[in-house]
Design a protein around this motif. Sequence first.
Motif, short mmCIF file in Angstrom:
data_model
loop_
_atom_site.label_atom_id
_atom_site.label_comp_id
_atom_site.label_asym_id
_atom_site.label_seq_id
_atom_site.Cartn_x
_atom_site.Cartn_y
_atom_site.Cartn_z
N TYR A 132 0.96 -1.28 0.03
CA TYR A 132 0.05 -0.02 0.00
C TYR A 132 1.02 1.43 0.09
N THR A 133 1.77 1.18 0.67
CA THR A 133 2.84 2.40 0.93
C THR A 133 3.71 2.58 -0.14
N CYS A 134 4.66 1.64 -0.18
CA CYS A 134 5.60 1.70 -1.35
C CYS A 134 5.22 1.16 -2.84
N ALA A 135 4.13 0.72 -3.05
CA ALA A 135 3.70 0.57 -4.42
C ALA A 135 2.57 1.25 -5.03
N TYR A 136 1.34 1.08 -4.21
CA TYR A 136 0.34 1.72 -4.74
C TYR A 136 0.26 3.25 -4.68
N THR A 137 0.77 3.53 -3.60
CA THR A 137 0.58 5.17 -3.53
C THR A 137 1.30 5.90 -4.48
N PRO A 138 2.80 5.41 -4.67
CA PRO A 138 3.71 5.99 -5.67
C PRO A 138 3.23 5.77 -7.19
N LEU A 139 2.42 4.71 -7.31
CA LEU A 139 2.13 4.32 -8.72
C LEU A 139 0.91 5.27 -9.22
N LYS A 140 0.10 5.86 -7.96
CA LYS A 140 -1.00 6.21 -8.63
C LYS A 140 -0.62 7.55 -9.66
N SER A 141 0.31 8.21 -9.48
CA SER A 141 0.79 9.13 -10.55
C SER A 141 1.43 8.73 -11.81
N VAL A 149 -2.47 -3.22 -8.29
CA VAL A 149 -1.66 -3.14 -7.25
C VAL A 149 -2.15 -3.00 -5.83
N GLY A 150 -2.93 -1.81 -5.89
CA GLY A 150 -3.68 -1.57 -4.68
C GLY A 150 -4.77 -2.53 -4.37
N ALA A 151 -5.33 -3.50 -5.19
CA ALA A 151 -6.15 -4.27 -4.79
C ALA A 151 -5.70 -5.34 -3.92
N ILE A 152 -4.37 -5.76 -4.11
CA ILE A 152 -3.83 -6.70 -3.44
C ILE A 152 -3.93 -6.58 -1.71
N PRO A 153 -3.27 -5.30 -1.49
CA PRO A 153 -3.53 -5.17 0.05
C PRO A 153 -4.71 -5.09 0.61
N SER A 205 -3.69 8.71 -12.12
CA SER A 205 -4.33 7.92 -13.09
C SER A 205 -5.08 6.64 -12.37
N MET A 206 -6.46 6.92 -12.07
CA MET A 206 -7.40 6.09 -11.40
C MET A 206 -8.40 5.36 -12.20
N LEU A 207 -8.43 5.67 -13.50
CA LEU A 207 -9.45 4.79 -14.19
C LEU A 207 -8.71 3.64 -15.30
N PRO A 208 -9.35 2.82 -15.77
CA PRO A 208 -8.65 2.00 -16.94
C PRO A 208 -8.25 2.80 -18.05
N MET A 209 -7.04 2.77 -18.46
CA MET A 209 -6.47 3.56 -19.62
C MET A 209 -6.55 5.07 -19.39
N ASN A 210 -6.80 5.34 -18.07
CA ASN A 210 -7.05 6.74 -17.59
C ASN A 210 -8.06 7.58 -18.43
N THR A 211 -8.91 6.91 -19.16
CA THR A 211 -10.15 7.61 -19.75
C THR A 211 -11.53 7.43 -19.15
N LYS A 212 -12.25 8.50 -19.00
CA LYS A 212 -13.83 8.46 -18.58
C LYS A 212 -14.64 8.39 -19.76
N ASP A 213 -14.73 6.93 -20.04
CA ASP A 213 -15.78 6.77 -21.10
C ASP A 213 -16.17 5.26 -20.96
N LYS A 214 -16.96 4.82 -22.24
CA LYS A 214 -17.59 3.59 -22.33
C LYS A 214 -16.44 2.51 -21.95
N LYS A 215 -15.23 2.75 -22.64
CA LYS A 215 -14.18 1.39 -22.44
C LYS A 215 -14.01 1.29 -21.11
N ALA A 216 -13.88 2.50 -20.07
CA ALA A 216 -13.57 2.38 -18.93
C ALA A 216 -14.69 1.63 -18.11
N VAL A 217 -15.93 1.42 -18.49
CA VAL A 217 -17.28 1.18 -17.87
C VAL A 217 -17.28 -0.64 -18.41
N LYS A 218 -16.95 -0.74 -19.53
CA LYS A 218 -16.81 -2.24 -19.95
C LYS A 218 -15.71 -2.93 -19.09
#
Length: 300
Positions: A132-141, A149-153, A205-218
């Motif tokens: 959570y601290t050393c992988a998920y948090t830094p990877l958010k940007s 990664v965050g789903a593991i912890p 970047s918190m959405l798949p492919m970082n896009t707010k569209d139908k692809k993300a919802v799929k």
Amino acid sequence: MNSTVVSETKVPVNTILSDLKQLTKVGLSLSVVFSSVAGYLLAVDVINYTILFLLAIGGFFMVGASNAFNQIIERDTDAIMKRTMNRPLPTGRMSVNFAMFIAVLFTVLGLSILYSINPKTALFGAVSIFLYTCAYTPLKSVTPLTVFVGAIPGAIPFMLGWVAATGKFGIEAGFLFMIQFFWQFPHFWAIGWLQFEEYKKAGFSMLPMNTKDKKAVKQIILYTVIMIAVSIAPVLKVTGDFYIYPLTAVLVGFLGLIMLYYAIQLHKTEHNIEARKLMLASVLYITVVQVVYVVDKFLH
């Protein structure tokens, strides 16, 4: 004169307590404790209240530590986002040193308490804090894969209870892990959808492919379907000592379909209101499913 100045700059105790609650995200920590306790109850025939208490306290400290480290690392980006700008570190109400002291203290207390249950429980607790601290948090940007990664912890607490009860990690604990693992994608992507503009400001970047569209919802729909399949799989008795009645599987499947319904609605409309309903449905899902599993277990 000096004493007046000093008394005016004293921070009220309730403010300090409120800031500590924000730093360690008490609400989230309690929901994690709930998951751990559910995992423990699924694994035992006779409840050992000492172990249950230690698991709850140790789990609470473990998550509190992760949240505190997270807020230390993200204090600058927290200051940019409306949702987080009033946290104790961005506002300067709490010093980084004090927050670090709390984070380290909670880590030591949490892992020591979990170790007193059994070494495996402490190991998974340590893995959770580290990722959570050393992988998920830094990877958010850096990448939208940060949610993976965050789903593991995030998935560790449910199975942590089973490991605390049995001292081993087998197929049962693995399935508890997978249920909470796949659940997190629709849950966090719904939040990512709602907070998309805010996260963008902070460079996350918190959405798949970082896009707010139908692809993300799929992607949301796909992971919701996988989550439902994994959640009802124990009815087939392929998951060792962890199995559920057919009626329970129907109930769990129905709860999953509520989430799927809102995910499909979000695909149709792409409106925030559907994303909010999906997020709330996901919270309802994980809470009720864990309760249903435990009730089912005690009916066997």
